[in-house]
Design a protein around this motif. Structure first.
Motif: not given
Length: 492
Positions: A38-66
């Motif tokens: 498991y991870f340690l982050y900000k002093g706490k044990p952590l597992a990462l779990i998500t359902s996230a977009e198809h990897y273009g958030a940074l390189i696609n200027l049309d995508f509102d990543y905020q």
């Protein structure tokens, strides 16, 4: 009297004093020192779990990543994965995904390098010797917002180049640059046999290391699906021995030695560059689809990533004492059930991260409320169910848990997945096969145990019950009409 006093002093000095090491809160995400699964982050044990977009958030200027990162945070997701611009896909023809964030419009592609107009009919070409400052400004803004929401970012530096059409538009292709003259194929591009391209790849990795060093909320991944460029079929997951190279859904492939040597070179670049810098970050490597025992893992790799993973991916590689990750799934229909169950099964086998490809995020729908014609699932309902899993796991002291299938005495009609501290605490996920009522028997030792059932779909707990074990065996009556449930068992 003096002899007695001396004996007491010697007795006291011989007793071991437990040294409590403080857990740091101001370092980048790292492996937990007491349990590196498991991870340690900000002093706490952590597992990462998500359902996230198809990897273009940074390189696609049309995508509102905020807007996208706000949506992830609001729904309890703590992880996303980004590609860096060394690879992108083609509008309208990308693996059946109709609205693909990794396939920007031509004038909306943001890569690390500047483009320049040539005097030839070729038009725009990349200059691999000059950095696109707007790209790095966007990267840092993305990371800053993600950090604000405690979202961990997997920064995937390179990717397999799946088809000739993708190589035709790729910034690393010599014909698309003003810097490279020799011809190389997509199969050579991400090996050490790539001529002068290697020096530009190393410069890019160094640049990314330096630009990102101040952030705590990320880890690197060297390459996405390297076996797709240069792979060797190794294992038929369908209990057959034939290894048809075209049947990707039925076999685990390993990348070739040429690819692995190139990846190891880039790992060494990251490690050497970070020696000069304040912060040190984790590195992930993507090994194969589905499941396979990995024969060798570089000592500088901390995260072993699988795609479309089976629980055996964890159990067969748990001995490495590293995070086992399931950092891409999809291509199994649009329903929530398959991805919810994949997540529970993998994480309750001892996995440390899970990422579903969520096609409800795309341009104009960065809130994730859309429906997309795509070969996978996602959406608000699934993200709610994944948050139930995340909350369940983080209700335990993760650093004390490990897989414990050996405690099962009997599980008729059930497929059990169990984490425990081997003594007093049990986190369990059950899949029912052909039954709605049965008895689960666990070897727990004597005592009374508080058992509580969780519905992984609704997130509702049933009232707890106190069960006494007999002769060291705990018997729990199970009603499982929906085919799955979770159990939280703690010794009183």
């Amino acid at each position: 009297m003096l002899v007695l006093l001396l004996a007491i002093l010697l007795s006291c000095s011989s007793k071991k004093t437990e040294i409590i090491t403080p857990i740091p809160k101001d370092r980048p995400i790292q492996l937990h020192p007491k349990n590196p699964h498991y991870f340690l982050y900000k002093g706490k044990p952590l597992a990462l779990i998500t359902s996230a977009e198809h990897y273009g958030a940074l390189i696609n200027l049309d995508f509102d990543y905020q807007k996208y990162l706000e949506a992830l945070s609001a729904e309890g997701m703590n992880y996303t994965r980004i590609f860096t611009g060394t690879y992108y896909e083609i509008q309208g023809e990308s693996f059946g995904i109709k609205k693909n964030t990794l396939a920007p419009n031509k004038d909306k592609i943001c890569t690390p390098w500047v483009t320049t107009i040539t005097n030839s009919s070729a038009g725009l070409k990349y200059d691999l010797s000059k950095w696109n400052e707007n790209y790095f400004k966007r990267l840092k803004d993305f990371m800053t917002i993600a950090a604000k929401y405690d979202i961990i970012v997997e920064v995937t530096l390179f990717s397999s180049i799946y088809r000739d059409e993708h190589w035709d538009i790729n910034p690393q292709n010599p014909k698309n640059t003003i810097n490279l003259t020799e011809s190389i194929t997509r199969f050579e591009a991400q090996t050490l046999n790539n001529g002068k391209l290697l020096s530009y790849q190393i410069d890019f990795v160094k640049k990314m290391v330096n630009e990102l060093n101040k952030y705590d909320n990320f880890f690197f991944e060297i390459q996405n699906e390297p076996w797709s460029d240069n792979g060797i079929p190794m294992y038929n997951i369908m209990n057959k021995e034939d290894l048809n190279p075209k049947d990707w859904e039925f076999k685990a492939d390993f990348a070739t030695e040429e690819v692995m040597r190139w990846q190891e070179r880039l790992v060494s670049v990251i490690k050497k560059e970070e020696r000069k810098l304040n912060k040190k970050h984790l590195i992930a490597q993507n090994y194969t689809n589905f499941k396979a025992p990995i024969p060798r893992v570089n000592e500088d790799i901390s995260i072993i990533n699988f795609h479309y993973a089976w629980p055996e991916a964890v159990s067969w590689n748990y001995h490495y004492d590293k995070i086992i990750g399931f950092d891409e799934t999809g291509f199994a229909g649009s329903g929530d059930e398959v991805y919810r169950r994949q997540a529970w099964q993998f994480m309750l086998s001892g996995g440390g991260l899970y990422n579903n490809l969520d096609y409800s995020f795309y341009i104009g729908n960065e809130d994730g409320l859309a429906e997309n014609d795509a070969p996978g699932g996602g959406g608000k309902a699934l993200r709610k169910q994944l948050k139930i899993l995340a909350d369940f796991l983080h209700s335990f002291q993760l650093q004390k848990l490990s897989p414990n299938q050996g405690c099962i005495e009997s599980s008729k009609g059930l497929i059990p997945y169990i984490l425990s501290d081997q003594n007093t605490t049990y986190a369990i996920y059950l899949r029912a096969i052909g039954i709605k009522n049965t008895i689960l028997e666990l070897t727990t030792g004597d005592g009374n145990f508080r058992a509580q059932i969780l519905d992984p779909i609704s997130g509702l707990y049933e009232p707890p019950s106190i069960i006494e074990s007999h002769k060291g065996v705990l018997k729990i009556e199970i009603e499982i009409p929906k085919g799955e449930l979770a159990l939280k068992i703690i010794k009183v």
